[in-house]
Motif scaffolding. Structure first.
Motif, PDB file in Angstrom:
ATOM      1  N   ASN A  91     -27.888 -49.582  10.931  1.00 11.17           N
ATOM      2  CA  ASN A  91     -27.560 -50.976  11.219  1.00 11.17           C
ATOM      3  C   ASN A  91     -27.070 -51.171  12.643  1.00 11.17           C
ATOM      4  OD1 ASN A  91     -27.873 -53.051   8.933  1.00 11.17           O
ATOM      5  ND2 ASN A  91     -27.348 -51.130   7.919  1.00 11.17           N
ATOM      6  N   LEU A  92     -26.391 -50.201  13.201  1.00 13.17           N
ATOM      7  CA  LEU A  92     -26.026 -50.290  14.615  1.00 13.17           C
ATOM      8  C   LEU A  92     -27.289 -50.278  15.479  1.00 13.17           C
ATOM      9  CD1 LEU A  92     -22.889 -47.967  14.802  1.00 13.17           C
ATOM     10  CD2 LEU A  92     -22.953 -50.468  15.008  1.00 13.17           C
ATOM     11  N   TYR A  93     -28.234 -49.439  15.126  1.00 16.38           N
ATOM     12  CA  TYR A  93     -29.504 -49.372  15.848  1.00 16.38           C
ATOM     13  C   TYR A  93     -30.239 -50.712  15.769  1.00 16.38           C
ATOM     14  CZ  TYR A  93     -34.217 -47.969  17.138  1.00 16.38           C
ATOM     15  OH  TYR A  93     -35.446 -47.888  17.738  1.00 16.38           O
ATOM     16  N   ARG A  94     -30.149 -51.367  14.627  1.00 18.44           N
ATOM     17  CA  ARG A  94     -30.774 -52.683  14.437  1.00 18.44           C
ATOM     18  C   ARG A  94     -30.013 -53.790  15.164  1.00 18.44           C
ATOM     19  NH1 ARG A  94     -31.390 -52.660   7.854  1.00 18.44           N
ATOM     20  NH2 ARG A  94     -33.194 -51.285   7.687  1.00 18.44           N
ATOM     21  N   GLY A  95     -28.833 -53.467  15.704  1.00 16.81           N
ATOM     22  CA  GLY A  95     -28.023 -54.472  16.392  1.00 16.81           C
ATOM     23  C   GLY A  95     -27.160 -55.293  15.460  1.00 16.81           C
ATOM     24  N   ARG A  97     -23.975 -55.463  14.118  1.00 17.68           N
ATOM     25  CA  ARG A  97     -22.587 -55.000  14.217  1.00 17.68           C
ATOM     26  C   ARG A  97     -21.604 -55.907  13.469  1.00 17.68           C
ATOM     27  NH1 ARG A  97     -21.674 -51.257  18.105  1.00 17.68           N
ATOM     28  NH2 ARG A  97     -23.482 -50.699  19.366  1.00 17.68           N
ATOM     29  N   ASP A  98     -21.994 -57.103  13.135  1.00 21.62           N
ATOM     30  CA  ASP A  98     -21.063 -58.076  12.561  1.00 21.62           C
ATOM     31  C   ASP A  98     -20.910 -57.983  11.051  1.00 21.62           C
ATOM     32  OD1 ASP A  98     -20.431 -59.085  15.031  1.00 21.62           O
ATOM     33  OD2 ASP A  98     -21.999 -60.607  14.972  1.00 21.62           O
ATOM     34  N   ILE A  99     -21.618 -57.065  10.400  1.00 20.74           N
ATOM     35  CA  ILE A  99     -21.469 -56.961   8.948  1.00 20.74           C
ATOM     36  C   ILE A  99     -20.271 -56.074   8.619  1.00 20.74           C
ATOM     37  CG2 ILE A  99     -23.913 -57.385   8.542  1.00 20.74           C
ATOM     38  CD1 ILE A  99     -24.288 -54.439   7.957  1.00 20.74           C
ATOM     39  N   ASP A 100     -19.712 -56.304   7.452  1.00 18.75           N
ATOM     40  CA  ASP A 100     -18.551 -55.542   7.003  1.00 18.75           C
ATOM     41  C   ASP A 100     -19.000 -54.150   6.579  1.00 18.75           C
ATOM     42  OD1 ASP A 100     -16.072 -54.744   6.040  1.00 18.75           O
ATOM     43  OD2 ASP A 100     -16.283 -55.835   4.153  1.00 18.75           O
ATOM     44  N   GLN A 110     -14.023 -54.991   8.130  1.00 20.53           N
ATOM     45  CA  GLN A 110     -14.150 -54.111   9.284  1.00 20.53           C
ATOM     46  C   GLN A 110     -15.615 -54.071   9.719  1.00 20.53           C
ATOM     47  OE1 GLN A 110     -12.335 -50.334   8.654  1.00 20.53           O
ATOM     48  NE2 GLN A 110     -12.894 -49.539  10.628  1.00 20.53           N
ATOM     49  N   PRO A 111     -15.922 -54.653  10.879  1.00 20.77           N
ATOM     50  CA  PRO A 111     -17.316 -54.657  11.334  1.00 20.77           C
ATOM     51  C   PRO A 111     -17.776 -53.250  11.727  1.00 20.77           C
ATOM     52  CG  PRO A 111     -15.903 -55.754  12.934  1.00 20.77           C
ATOM     53  CD  PRO A 111     -15.040 -55.377  11.782  1.00 20.77           C
ATOM     54  N   LEU A 112     -19.087 -53.053  11.699  1.00 28.03           N
ATOM     55  CA  LEU A 112     -19.656 -51.764  12.060  1.00 28.03           C
ATOM     56  C   LEU A 112     -19.432 -51.477  13.539  1.00 28.03           C
ATOM     57  CD1 LEU A 112     -23.110 -51.879  10.217  1.00 28.03           C
ATOM     58  CD2 LEU A 112     -20.888 -51.113   9.372  1.00 28.03           C
ATOM     59  N   SER A 113     -19.218 -50.195  13.829  1.00 27.61           N
ATOM     60  CA  SER A 113     -19.043 -49.780  15.218  1.00 27.61           C
ATOM     61  C   SER A 113     -19.361 -48.298  15.346  1.00 27.61           C
ATOM     62  CB  SER A 113     -17.605 -50.030  15.692  1.00 27.61           C
ATOM     63  OG  SER A 113     -16.724 -49.111  15.062  1.00 27.61           O
ATOM     64  N   GLN A 163      -6.725 -49.174  10.912  1.00 26.18           N
ATOM     65  CA  GLN A 163      -6.239 -50.505  11.299  1.00 26.18           C
ATOM     66  C   GLN A 163      -6.637 -50.832  12.739  1.00 26.18           C
ATOM     67  OE1 GLN A 163      -4.895 -53.164   9.718  1.00 26.18           O
ATOM     68  NE2 GLN A 163      -5.522 -51.957   7.952  1.00 26.18           N
ATOM     69  N   LEU A 164      -6.554 -49.857  13.621  1.00 25.65           N
ATOM     70  CA  LEU A 164      -6.994 -50.078  15.007  1.00 25.65           C
ATOM     71  C   LEU A 164      -8.475 -50.431  15.056  1.00 25.65           C
ATOM     72  CD1 LEU A 164      -5.111 -47.257  16.936  1.00 25.65           C
ATOM     73  CD2 LEU A 164      -4.762 -49.728  17.161  1.00 25.65           C
ATOM     74  N   LEU A 165      -9.290 -49.705  14.284  1.00 25.03           N
ATOM     75  CA  LEU A 165     -10.720 -49.990  14.256  1.00 25.03           C
ATOM     76  C   LEU A 165     -10.997 -51.379  13.693  1.00 25.03           C
ATOM     77  CD1 LEU A 165     -12.145 -46.565  12.998  1.00 25.03           C
ATOM     78  CD2 LEU A 165     -12.329 -47.532  15.302  1.00 25.03           C
ATOM     79  N   ALA A 166     -10.267 -51.757  12.648  1.00 25.21           N
ATOM     80  CA  ALA A 166     -10.470 -53.072  12.034  1.00 25.21           C
ATOM     81  C   ALA A 166     -10.021 -54.198  12.965  1.00 25.21           C
ATOM     82  CB  ALA A 166      -9.727 -53.156  10.705  1.00 25.21           C
TER      83      ALA A 166
END
Length: 178
Positions: A91-95, A97-100, A110-113, A163-166
């Motif tokens: 999903n990151l490859y697909r762009g 990033r905004d999904i949980d 927490q969005p993908l990263s 928590q930092l990532l979220a």
């Protein structure tokens, strides 16, 4: 491998997988929705897949605590981490990033990263480390104390990192004034 290291990893990973399964069990519809957002499985099978993931997490969390079944529990954990990391990576490859990510249950989106990929790879490394043959030294009461404190400290660090990532996307928005 020293039994203190193996014990610390196994207990910590057992807690992590049990808590992850509990999040999913507490809000099964939210977990299924998060899974559907990945767009990796047909919607008609996502309910069964969601149940499978929860059952696999609970099974791994239990098996890793039983010395005779530890290898099976670690193998299930490694497989799940590979599947989760691959899904995030695709999903990151697909762009997208905004999904949980579906990692923390509905209470904390927490969005993908890329950091989630690195986190999962680090967890996979720990699982593989715990799978190494254990040293044949006797276990002492002090080993138990060390394992308990190690799990508490590592668990606290893991929660803080999560928590930092979220919160990272919110911090970016605050800095940019959006």
């Amino acid at each position: 491998m020293d039994p203190v290291i193996t014990g610390s990893i196994c207990i910590g990973m057992s807690l992590l997988f049990a808590v992850a399964a509990a999040h999913k069990l507490r809000a099964p519809a939210a977990f299924r929705s998060a899974m559907d957002q990945y767009r990796l499985l047909p919607p008609r099978v996502s309910g069964g897949a969601a149940a499978f993931f929860v059952a696999a997490e609970l099974t791994a969390a239990l098996l890793v605590l039983i010395p005779a079944a530890r290898a099976a529990g670690l193998a299930i954990m490694a497989g799940l981490l590979l599947v989760y990391t691959t899904g995030i990576g695709i999903n990151l490859y697909r762009g997208r990033r905004d999904i949980d990510c579906g990692c923390n249950g509905p209470a904390s989106r927490q969005p993908l990263s890329g950091w989630l990929v690195l986190r999962n790879l680090a967890l996979l490394g720990l699982v593989l480390l715990a799978a190494q043959p254990a040293a044949g030294r006797p276990w002492s009461w002090l080993d138990g104390v060390v394992v308990a404190f190690t799990v508490l400290i590592a668990g606290g660090l893991y929660l803080a990192l999560n928590q930092l990532l979220a919160q990272a996307p919110r911090m970016v928005r605050l800095r940019s004034g959006a």
